[in-house]
Scaffold this active site. Structure first.
Site, PDB file in Angstrom:
ATOM      1  N   ASN A 105      -4.672 -20.887  31.852  1.00  0.00           N
ATOM      2  CA  ASN A 105      -4.829 -21.174  30.303  1.00  0.00           C
ATOM      3  C   ASN A 105      -4.943 -22.935  30.351  1.00  0.00           C
ATOM      4  O   ASN A 105      -4.040 -23.330  31.059  1.00  0.00           O
ATOM      5  CB  ASN A 105      -3.882 -20.706  29.492  1.00  0.00           C
TER       6      ASN A 105
ATOM      7  N   HIS B 206      -1.105 -24.067  36.155  1.00  0.00           N
ATOM      8  CA  HIS B 206      -0.490 -22.697  36.814  1.00  0.00           C
ATOM      9  C   HIS B 206      -1.393 -21.660  36.724  1.00  0.00           C
ATOM     10  O   HIS B 206      -2.070 -21.558  35.558  1.00  0.00           O
ATOM     11  CB  HIS B 206       0.739 -22.087  35.839  1.00  0.00           C
ATOM     12  N   MET B 207      -1.403 -20.885  37.908  1.00  0.00           N
ATOM     13  CA  MET B 207      -2.274 -19.677  37.663  1.00  0.00           C
ATOM     14  C   MET B 207      -1.298 -18.409  37.418  1.00  0.00           C
ATOM     15  O   MET B 207      -0.368 -18.289  38.031  1.00  0.00           O
ATOM     16  CB  MET B 207      -2.960 -19.667  39.143  1.00  0.00           C
ATOM     17  N   HIS B 208      -1.510 -17.736  36.586  1.00  0.00           N
ATOM     18  CA  HIS B 208      -0.969 -16.371  36.348  1.00  0.00           C
ATOM     19  C   HIS B 208      -1.805 -15.301  37.386  1.00  0.00           C
ATOM     20  O   HIS B 208      -2.689 -15.145  37.329  1.00  0.00           O
ATOM     21  CB  HIS B 208      -1.193 -15.837  34.952  1.00  0.00           C
TER      22      HIS B 208
ATOM     23  N   ASP C 232       7.205 -15.029  36.709  1.00  0.00           N
ATOM     24  CA  ASP C 232       7.332 -15.556  35.215  1.00  0.00           C
ATOM     25  C   ASP C 232       8.479 -15.104  34.573  1.00  0.00           C
ATOM     26  O   ASP C 232       9.011 -13.968  34.667  1.00  0.00           O
ATOM     27  CB  ASP C 232       6.091 -15.084  34.443  1.00  0.00           C
ATOM     28  N   ILE C 233       9.120 -15.992  33.694  1.00  0.00           N
ATOM     29  CA  ILE C 233      10.463 -15.537  33.151  1.00  0.00           C
ATOM     30  C   ILE C 233      10.300 -14.274  32.081  1.00  0.00           C
ATOM     31  O   ILE C 233      11.152 -13.710  31.716  1.00  0.00           O
ATOM     32  CB  ILE C 233      11.276 -16.715  32.471  1.00  0.00           C
TER      33      ILE C 233
ATOM     34  N   GLU D  94       0.918 -23.087  27.295  1.00  0.00           N
ATOM     35  CA  GLU D  94       2.072 -23.329  26.717  1.00  0.00           C
ATOM     36  C   GLU D  94       2.772 -24.501  27.603  1.00  0.00           C
ATOM     37  O   GLU D  94       3.504 -25.573  27.117  1.00  0.00           O
ATOM     38  CB  GLU D  94       3.071 -22.120  26.695  1.00  0.00           C
ATOM     39  N   VAL D  95       2.472 -24.493  28.701  1.00  0.00           N
ATOM     40  CA  VAL D  95       3.242 -25.303  29.594  1.00  0.00           C
ATOM     41  C   VAL D  95       2.221 -26.322  30.399  1.00  0.00           C
ATOM     42  O   VAL D  95       1.352 -25.948  30.961  1.00  0.00           O
ATOM     43  CB  VAL D  95       4.042 -24.791  30.796  1.00  0.00           C
TER      44      VAL D  95
HETATM   45  P1  5GP Z   1       0.809 -20.589  29.410  1.00  0.00           P
HETATM   46  O1  5GP Z   1       0.944 -19.911  28.251  1.00  0.00           O
HETATM   47  O2  5GP Z   1       1.008 -22.104  29.513  1.00  0.00           O
HETATM   48  O3  5GP Z   1      -0.352 -20.295  30.116  1.00  0.00           O
HETATM   49  O4  5GP Z   1       1.969 -19.783  30.337  1.00  0.00           O
HETATM   50  C1  5GP Z   1       3.163 -20.422  30.591  1.00  0.00           C
HETATM   51  C2  5GP Z   1       4.178 -19.324  31.295  1.00  0.00           C
HETATM   52  O5  5GP Z   1       5.371 -19.768  31.724  1.00  0.00           O
HETATM   53  C3  5GP Z   1       4.420 -18.171  30.148  1.00  0.00           C
HETATM   54  O6  5GP Z   1       3.947 -16.864  30.601  1.00  0.00           O
HETATM   55  C4  5GP Z   1       6.002 -18.183  30.126  1.00  0.00           C
HETATM   56  O7  5GP Z   1       6.496 -16.969  30.094  1.00  0.00           O
HETATM   57  C5  5GP Z   1       6.311 -18.848  31.446  1.00  0.00           C
HETATM   58  N1  5GP Z   1       7.394 -19.659  31.509  1.00  0.00           N
HETATM   59  C6  5GP Z   1       7.945 -20.637  30.565  1.00  0.00           C
HETATM   60  N2  5GP Z   1       9.039 -21.053  30.718  1.00  0.00           N
HETATM   61  C7  5GP Z   1       9.420 -20.577  31.918  1.00  0.00           C
HETATM   62  C8  5GP Z   1      10.667 -20.782  32.881  1.00  0.00           C
HETATM   63  O8  5GP Z   1      11.622 -21.779  32.581  1.00  0.00           O
HETATM   64  N3  5GP Z   1      10.646 -20.287  33.876  1.00  0.00           N
HETATM   65  C9  5GP Z   1       9.533 -19.245  34.137  1.00  0.00           C
HETATM   66  N4  5GP Z   1       9.794 -18.592  35.521  1.00  0.00           N
HETATM   67  N5  5GP Z   1       8.478 -19.031  33.672  1.00  0.00           N
HETATM   68  C10 5GP Z   1       8.633 -19.754  32.338  1.00  0.00           C
END
Ligand code: 5GP
Length: 128
Positions: free
Chosen positions: A97, A110-112, A35-36, A105-106
């Site tokens: 999420n 995705h699984m964290h 994660d970035i 957000e994305v």
């Molecule tokens: P969400 O809130 O959708 O569950 O998590 C999205 C995750 O994607 C966040 O933890 C965010 O830091 C990560 N993320 C967003 N943009 C990028 C990216 O360009 N590269 C990487 N490696 N992670 C990203």
């Protein structure tokens, strides 16, 4: 139920090689990368390569090969980044999420995979 997938989302761009990523594991149907903006010492995202918005979309429409690959990739990542209990790790948390209430957000499944420290309780106490 129709699921609308936006192929301009950031993870679709990563899958197309338009944006770089720090890869942990790549399999036939899945990709794992750091994660970035990590929220723990270990914070890896595991995504299917197919165009699935969230977990229920994936569960309903992915092939058995994709589902098996994804489930195994997540487990393999836990071992690779040394958070799997009994495999050099102290434990981890998996979070996926979805949608507005899940604060996704994305819009690509995705699984964290979080670990490397004690993560605290999962959610704050719920009181109406
Ligand atoms: P969400 O809130 O959708 O569950 O998590 C999205 C995750 O994607 C966040 O933890 C965010 O830091 C990560 N993320 C967003 N943009 C990028 C990216 O360009 N590269 C990487 N490696 N992670 C990203």
């Amino acid at each position: 139920m129709a699921y609308a997938y936006d192929d301009q989302n950031i993870f679709a761009k990563i899958l197309r090689g338009e944006i770089p990523n720090n890869t942990v594991l790549e399999t036939d149907h899945s990709l794992a990368f750091h994660d970035i903006q990590p929220q723990a010492p270990v914070h890896v995202l595991v995504i299917p390569k197919g165009p699935y918005v969230n977990y229920d979309h994936f569960a309903a429409q992915a092939s058995e090969a994709e589902i098996t690959d994804y489930a195994r990739a997540i487990g393999e990542v836990c071992k690779l980044v040394e958070v799997a209990p009994g495999n050099d790790g102290d434990g981890y948390r998996l979070i996926s999420n979805a949608g507005e209430a899940g604060v996704q957000e994305v819009p690509h499944l995705h699984m964290h995979v979080l670990g490397g420290r004690v993560l605290g309780r999962m959610l704050k106490k719920f009181d109406d």
